[in-house]
Write a protein that holds these residues in place. Structure first.
Motif, PDB file in Angstrom:
ATOM      1  N   LYS A 194       0.429  -1.182   0.007  1.00  0.00           N
ATOM      2  CA  LYS A 194      -0.127  -0.147   0.341  1.00  0.00           C
ATOM      3  C   LYS A 194       0.804   1.437  -0.025  1.00  0.00           C
ATOM      4  CE  LYS A 194      -4.004  -1.624   1.593  1.00  0.00           C
ATOM      5  NZ  LYS A 194      -4.982  -1.611   3.704  1.00  0.00           N
ATOM      6  N   PHE A 195       2.487   0.740   0.821  1.00  0.00           N
ATOM      7  CA  PHE A 195       2.295   2.916   0.879  1.00  0.00           C
ATOM      8  C   PHE A 195       3.705   2.697  -0.310  1.00  0.00           C
ATOM      9  CE2 PHE A 195       7.331   4.135   1.288  1.00  0.00           C
ATOM     10  CZ  PHE A 195       7.583   5.831   1.986  1.00  0.00           C
ATOM     11  N   LEU A 196       4.250   1.211  -1.029  1.00  0.00           N
ATOM     12  CA  LEU A 196       4.857   1.478  -2.369  1.00  0.00           C
ATOM     13  C   LEU A 196       3.994   2.085  -3.602  1.00  0.00           C
ATOM     14  CD1 LEU A 196       7.711   1.110  -4.023  1.00  0.00           C
ATOM     15  CD2 LEU A 196       6.542  -1.025  -4.348  1.00  0.00           C
ATOM     16  N   VAL A 197       2.538   1.680  -3.543  1.00  0.00           N
ATOM     17  CA  VAL A 197       1.516   2.651  -4.899  1.00  0.00           C
ATOM     18  C   VAL A 197       1.311   4.011  -4.323  1.00  0.00           C
ATOM     19  CG1 VAL A 197      -0.598   2.502  -5.506  1.00  0.00           C
ATOM     20  CG2 VAL A 197       0.491  -0.009  -5.150  1.00  0.00           C
ATOM     21  N   ALA A 198       0.954   4.182  -3.047  1.00  0.00           N
ATOM     22  CA  ALA A 198       0.799   5.877  -2.662  1.00  0.00           C
ATOM     23  C   ALA A 198       2.266   6.343  -2.830  1.00  0.00           C
ATOM     24  CB  ALA A 198       0.533   6.047  -1.488  1.00  0.00           C
ATOM     25  N   ASN A 199       3.329   6.424  -3.042  1.00  0.00           N
ATOM     26  CA  ASN A 199       5.017   6.140  -2.642  1.00  0.00           C
ATOM     27  C   ASN A 199       4.950   6.842  -4.320  1.00  0.00           C
ATOM     28  OD1 ASN A 199       6.429   7.393  -2.168  1.00  0.00           O
ATOM     29  ND2 ASN A 199       7.763   5.168  -1.870  1.00  0.00           N
ATOM     30  N   VAL A 200       5.041   5.624  -4.832  1.00  0.00           N
ATOM     31  CA  VAL A 200       5.483   5.836  -6.550  1.00  0.00           C
ATOM     32  C   VAL A 200       4.260   7.227  -6.849  1.00  0.00           C
ATOM     33  CG1 VAL A 200       5.410   4.899  -8.399  1.00  0.00           C
ATOM     34  CG2 VAL A 200       6.692   3.825  -6.192  1.00  0.00           C
ATOM     35  N   LEU A 201       3.049   6.374  -6.563  1.00  0.00           N
ATOM     36  CA  LEU A 201       1.960   7.999  -7.704  1.00  0.00           C
ATOM     37  C   LEU A 201       2.389   9.526  -7.084  1.00  0.00           C
ATOM     38  CD1 LEU A 201      -0.773   5.401  -7.612  1.00  0.00           C
ATOM     39  CD2 LEU A 201       0.433   6.013 -10.002  1.00  0.00           C
ATOM     40  N   GLY A 202       2.455   9.284  -5.250  1.00  0.00           N
ATOM     41  CA  GLY A 202       2.368  10.744  -4.924  1.00  0.00           C
ATOM     42  C   GLY A 202       3.695  11.001  -5.494  1.00  0.00           C
ATOM     43  N   GLY A 203       4.920  10.540  -6.127  1.00  0.00           N
ATOM     44  CA  GLY A 203       6.246  10.578  -5.867  1.00  0.00           C
ATOM     45  C   GLY A 203       6.205  11.341  -7.442  1.00  0.00           C
ATOM     46  N   ILE A 204       5.835  10.748  -8.092  1.00  0.00           N
ATOM     47  CA  ILE A 204       5.482  10.990  -9.338  1.00  0.00           C
ATOM     48  C   ILE A 204       4.590  12.138  -9.361  1.00  0.00           C
ATOM     49  CG2 ILE A 204       5.322  10.304 -12.023  1.00  0.00           C
ATOM     50  CD1 ILE A 204       5.783   7.807 -11.382  1.00  0.00           C
ATOM     51  N   VAL A 205       3.386  12.427  -9.171  1.00  0.00           N
ATOM     52  CA  VAL A 205       2.475  13.127  -9.458  1.00  0.00           C
ATOM     53  C   VAL A 205       3.080  14.543  -9.121  1.00  0.00           C
ATOM     54  CG1 VAL A 205       0.378  14.346  -8.761  1.00  0.00           C
ATOM     55  CG2 VAL A 205       0.386  12.064  -9.437  1.00  0.00           C
ATOM     56  N   TRP A 206       3.560  14.575  -7.746  1.00  0.00           N
ATOM     57  CA  TRP A 206       4.338  16.279  -7.508  1.00  0.00           C
ATOM     58  C   TRP A 206       5.069  15.986  -7.752  1.00  0.00           C
ATOM     59  CZ3 TRP A 206       8.758  16.184  -4.343  1.00  0.00           C
ATOM     60  CH2 TRP A 206       9.165  17.735  -3.616  1.00  0.00           C
ATOM     61  N   ALA A 207       6.498  15.393  -7.866  1.00  0.00           N
ATOM     62  CA  ALA A 207       7.174  15.779  -8.428  1.00  0.00           C
ATOM     63  C   ALA A 207       7.698  16.649 -10.206  1.00  0.00           C
ATOM     64  CB  ALA A 207       8.843  14.716  -8.190  1.00  0.00           C
ATOM     65  N   GLY A 208       7.104  15.752 -10.578  1.00  0.00           N
ATOM     66  CA  GLY A 208       6.786  15.576 -12.498  1.00  0.00           C
ATOM     67  C   GLY A 208       5.825  16.929 -12.557  1.00  0.00           C
ATOM     68  N   GLY A 209       4.297  16.129 -11.495  1.00  0.00           N
ATOM     69  CA  GLY A 209       3.431  17.620 -12.080  1.00  0.00           C
ATOM     70  C   GLY A 209       3.862  19.021 -11.555  1.00  0.00           C
ATOM     71  N   THR A 210       4.614  18.993 -10.623  1.00  0.00           N
ATOM     72  CA  THR A 210       5.721  20.703 -10.140  1.00  0.00           C
ATOM     73  C   THR A 210       6.712  20.976 -11.231  1.00  0.00           C
ATOM     74  OG1 THR A 210       5.392  20.192  -7.713  1.00  0.00           O
ATOM     75  CG2 THR A 210       7.135  21.909  -8.101  1.00  0.00           C
ATOM     76  N   THR A 211       7.257  20.215 -10.944  1.00  0.00           N
ATOM     77  CA  THR A 211       8.055  20.807 -12.263  1.00  0.00           C
ATOM     78  C   THR A 211       8.591  20.739 -14.181  1.00  0.00           C
ATOM     79  OG1 THR A 211       9.894  18.587 -11.807  1.00  0.00           O
ATOM     80  CG2 THR A 211      10.176  19.821 -14.212  1.00  0.00           C
ATOM     81  N   ALA A 212       6.519  20.542 -14.632  1.00  0.00           N
ATOM     82  CA  ALA A 212       6.161  21.264 -15.753  1.00  0.00           C
ATOM     83  C   ALA A 212       4.930  21.954 -15.698  1.00  0.00           C
ATOM     84  CB  ALA A 212       4.907  20.260 -15.843  1.00  0.00           C
ATOM     85  N   VAL A 213       4.765  22.519 -14.147  1.00  0.00           N
ATOM     86  CA  VAL A 213       3.938  23.460 -14.216  1.00  0.00           C
ATOM     87  C   VAL A 213       4.631  24.453 -13.945  1.00  0.00           C
ATOM     88  CG1 VAL A 213       2.472  24.795 -12.667  1.00  0.00           C
ATOM     89  CG2 VAL A 213       1.885  22.770 -13.209  1.00  0.00           C
TER      90      VAL A 213
END
Length: 217
Positions: free
Chosen positions: A139-158
Motif C-alpha cells: 500500500k505504501f509503495l503504490v501511494a509513494n510511487v504515484l504521489g512522488g511522480i505526480v508531485w515532482a513531475g507535475g511541479t516541474t512541468a507547471v
C-alpha cells in the motif's frame, strides 16, 4: 546569494543530482527545503540551463527512494524513534505534529502518503510514520510511487511552462509584463498556501471529498 543564483553556478548534471538528493533526504525525514530546490531548478530549466525532463525524473526518483528509506527506518525504529526526534527537533517532530499526522494515517490510510507529498509537514513524516505504524508495504509503495511522480513531475512541468510564459511576457510587454508576472505569482502563492492550509487542517481538509471511507493502515 539566492538559491537559484547558486544553482546556476554548478553544472546541469549536478543540479539534477542535487535535486534528487535534497528531495530524497527531505522525504527520508530530514527537514530540508526540497520544494524550494525543485521550484528553483524548474525555473532554471525554463531558461534553458538544465533539462526539465531530467529535473522531473531526478526529483521523482529522490522522492520515491527517500520515502522508501524513511519507511524502513520508521518500521525498524517504531514509536520510540519519534519520541527521540520530538525531543531533539520539537519544531518538526513535536507531539502535536506526530499526533496530527498519525490521525491522518488512521483515518485515510495510504491516501495520506499520496496527498502528504503536497503538504510540507506530511512530506517529511509520511515515510517514517507509515513504517512505524506498520502500514503494509505494498500500500505504501503504490501511494509513494504515484504521489512522488505526480508531485515532482507535475511541479516541474507547471513551473517550467509558467517560466516560459513569463519570459515571453517580459520580452513582449516590458514593465506591463513584469507587473502581470508579479501579480500572477503572488496570487498563485496565496492560492497554494490556502490549499495547503486547508489540506493540513483536520476539520477543513479536502481529503474527505476524495476518500469516502478511510483505508485501514
Amino acid at each position: 546569494m539566492h538559491i537559484d543564483e547558486w544553482l546556476q553556478a554548478i553544472p546541469p548534471l549536478w543540479i539534477c543530482a542535487l535535486v534528487g538528493v535534497v528531495i530524497g533526504l527531505e522525504s527520508l525525514g530530514i527537514p530540508l527545503p526540497g520544494e524550494i530546490v525543485l521550484v528553483s531548478s524548474a525555473l532554471l530549466s525554463a531558461k534553458g540551463v538544465v533539462s526539465p525532463v531530467w529535473v522531473g525524473v531526478c526529483a521523482s526518483v529522490g522522492a520515491i527512494v527517500g520515502d522508501s528509506i524513511g519507511y524502513a527506518i520508521g518500521r525498524r525504529g517504531g514509536k520510540p524513534l519519534f519520541d527521540r526526534l520530538g525531543r531533539r527537533f520539537p519544531k518538526h517532530f513535536g507531539p502535536h505534529h506526530i499526533a496530527k499526522a498519525e490521525h491522518y494515517f488512521h483515518r485515510y490510510g495510504m491516501w495520506t502518503v499520496f496527498f502528504g507529498r503536497f503538504v510540507a509537514l506530511l512530506r517529511i513524516l509520511a515515510g517514517p510514520l507509515a513504517g512505524a505504524l506498520r502500514m503494509p508495504y505494498w500500500k505504501f509503495l503504490v501511494a509513494n510511487v504515484l504521489g512522488g511522480i505526480v508531485w515532482a513531475g507535475g511541479t516541474t512541468a507547471v513551473i517550467y511552462y509558467l517560466g516560459i510564459v513569463a519570459e515571453k511576457w517580459l520580452k513582449g510587454f516590458s514593465w506591463v509584463g513584469l507587473a502581470a508576472a508579479v501579480l500572477f505569482g503572488l496570487s498563485t502563492t496565496w492560492y497554494l498556501r490556502r490549499k495547503a492550509s486547508r489540506a493540513s487542517s483536520l476539520d477543513e481538509g479536502d481529503l474527505e471529498g476524495v476518500v469516502r471511507s478511510p483505508v485501514d493502515v
